[in-house]
Scaffold this motif. Sequence first.
Motif, PDB file in Angstrom:
ATOM      1  N   PHE A  95       0.736  -1.091   0.096  1.00  0.00           N
ATOM      2  CA  PHE A  95       0.029  -0.091   0.068  1.00  0.00           C
ATOM      3  C   PHE A  95       0.820   1.284   0.065  1.00  0.00           C
ATOM      4  N   LEU A  96       0.681   2.186  -0.972  1.00  0.00           N
ATOM      5  CA  LEU A  96       1.334   3.268  -0.941  1.00  0.00           C
ATOM      6  C   LEU A  96       0.119   4.483  -1.105  1.00  0.00           C
ATOM      7  N   GLY A  97       0.165   5.515   0.113  1.00  0.00           N
ATOM      8  CA  GLY A  97      -0.779   6.318  -0.018  1.00  0.00           C
ATOM      9  C   GLY A  97      -0.050   7.784   0.272  1.00  0.00           C
ATOM     10  N   LEU A  98      -0.590   8.857  -0.504  1.00  0.00           N
ATOM     11  CA  LEU A  98       0.022  10.257  -0.478  1.00  0.00           C
ATOM     12  C   LEU A  98      -0.932  11.090   0.222  1.00  0.00           C
ATOM     13  N   SER A  99      -0.512  11.943   1.240  1.00  0.00           N
ATOM     14  CA  SER A  99      -1.297  12.841   1.804  1.00  0.00           C
ATOM     15  C   SER A  99      -2.412  12.254   2.671  1.00  0.00           C
ATOM     16  N   LEU A 100      -3.730  12.510   2.185  1.00  0.00           N
ATOM     17  CA  LEU A 100      -5.078  11.773   2.926  1.00  0.00           C
ATOM     18  C   LEU A 100      -4.777  10.474   2.712  1.00  0.00           C
ATOM     19  N   GLY A 101      -4.060   9.902   1.616  1.00  0.00           N
ATOM     20  CA  GLY A 101      -3.991   8.619   1.212  1.00  0.00           C
ATOM     21  C   GLY A 101      -2.973   7.775   2.254  1.00  0.00           C
ATOM     22  N   GLY A 102      -2.034   8.579   2.991  1.00  0.00           N
ATOM     23  CA  GLY A 102      -1.294   8.140   3.600  1.00  0.00           C
ATOM     24  C   GLY A 102      -1.697   7.923   4.962  1.00  0.00           C
ATOM     25  N   PHE A 103      -2.639   8.919   5.189  1.00  0.00           N
ATOM     26  CA  PHE A 103      -3.459   9.141   6.521  1.00  0.00           C
ATOM     27  C   PHE A 103      -4.208   7.703   6.582  1.00  0.00           C
ATOM     28  N   VAL A 104      -5.024   7.409   5.347  1.00  0.00           N
ATOM     29  CA  VAL A 104      -5.734   6.078   5.392  1.00  0.00           C
ATOM     30  C   VAL A 104      -4.746   5.023   5.599  1.00  0.00           C
ATOM     31  N   GLY A 105      -3.574   5.010   4.876  1.00  0.00           N
ATOM     32  CA  GLY A 105      -2.500   3.933   5.063  1.00  0.00           C
ATOM     33  C   GLY A 105      -2.300   3.684   6.505  1.00  0.00           C
ATOM     34  N   GLN A 106      -2.217   4.799   7.305  1.00  0.00           N
ATOM     35  CA  GLN A 106      -1.803   4.482   8.709  1.00  0.00           C
ATOM     36  C   GLN A 106      -3.017   3.750   9.292  1.00  0.00           C
ATOM     37  N   TRP A 107      -4.518   4.260   9.018  1.00  0.00           N
ATOM     38  CA  TRP A 107      -5.274   3.688   9.590  1.00  0.00           C
ATOM     39  C   TRP A 107      -5.352   1.959   9.383  1.00  0.00           C
ATOM     40  N   LEU A 108      -5.012   1.772   8.027  1.00  0.00           N
ATOM     41  CA  LEU A 108      -5.130   0.404   7.501  1.00  0.00           C
ATOM     42  C   LEU A 108      -3.854  -0.483   8.424  1.00  0.00           C
ATOM     43  N   GLY A 109      -2.641   0.349   8.531  1.00  0.00           N
ATOM     44  CA  GLY A 109      -1.546  -0.323   9.237  1.00  0.00           C
ATOM     45  C   GLY A 109      -2.104  -0.695  10.669  1.00  0.00           C
ATOM     46  N   ILE A 110      -2.907  -0.065  11.335  1.00  0.00           N
ATOM     47  CA  ILE A 110      -3.530  -0.122  12.702  1.00  0.00           C
ATOM     48  C   ILE A 110      -4.576  -0.980  12.838  1.00  0.00           C
ATOM     49  N   HIS A 111      -5.454  -0.968  12.113  1.00  0.00           N
ATOM     50  CA  HIS A 111      -6.663  -1.794  12.154  1.00  0.00           C
ATOM     51  C   HIS A 111      -6.775  -3.148  11.120  1.00  0.00           C
ATOM     52  N   ALA A 112      -5.991  -2.999  10.192  1.00  0.00           N
ATOM     53  CA  ALA A 112      -6.079  -4.204   8.984  1.00  0.00           C
ATOM     54  C   ALA A 112      -4.598  -4.537   8.772  1.00  0.00           C
ATOM     55  N   PRO A 113      -3.487  -4.771   9.810  1.00  0.00           N
ATOM     56  CA  PRO A 113      -2.373  -5.040   9.435  1.00  0.00           C
ATOM     57  C   PRO A 113      -2.161  -6.320   8.507  1.00  0.00           C
TER      58      PRO A 113
END
Length: 263
Positions: A95-113
């Motif tokens: 997963f590669l997210g930029l700006s808001l996409g990176g915010f979503v990436g953090q959420w995924l790393g926390i909640h759906a690792p």
Amino acid sequence: MNELDYVTVGDGTRIAYRFDGDATKPVLALSNSIATTLHMWDGQVGELSKHFRVLRYDFRGHGGSGTPAGAYSLDRLGRDVVELWDALGLARVHFLGLSLGGFVGQWLGIHAPERIDHLILSNTFSHLGPASYFDERIAVVLQAQDMSETAEVFLNNWFPANMVAANEPVVEEFRAMLLTIDRLGLAGLFAAVRDADLRRTVALVNRPTLVIAGEHDTVTTVDHSELIAAAVPNAKLTVLPAVHLSNVECQSEFIGAVLDFLR
């Protein structure tokens, strides 16, 4: 596949997506900045799809995706991604997210690792404030006749002043993209940024993580990236000589950093 396809997520919203590249290769999912569509990545997909099956999607409220009324939440944006992957039968992706996409990436790393292989967080943040700023932007966007004024604000935050002043072709491409953004959708995404704070929980991310910062980024500053890289165990930090859209402004260095990390 070159056209958009669609899945409908749990609350009835239609999410637009597309694949590029060989279906036998590992999947790399890309997630955009606020106020852009999946075409934000057009310049990078050709090279990335030599190595990966590249999956792009539009946030709810943007591009080809549906625009439900009201404020959106980061939880809902994260679930949109998980439900998209479920519908496509993707158990685990890069997963590669930029700006808001990176915010979503953090959420995924926390909640759906368990769904993430490697995680790349570019020009992003764990919290942006104050809330009053986003309330003001929401009011301005909803009261405006169109996106023209808001588009110029974004362009001046995204690109060096000389690129904007010269109206370089890539700036004009992004201006045209901005003018298509649904103002209700933008207000909904502003609310998601306003209301979310991952500064404490980002330390729970346990996937191999690369953080990319823009040296001249005034929106998601190098400080934001340093805090994320310090919080996520064993994260790597790369700083590029860019403003906010480092994938566009420093394309070759950006792609090099991504490929080096994913290899």
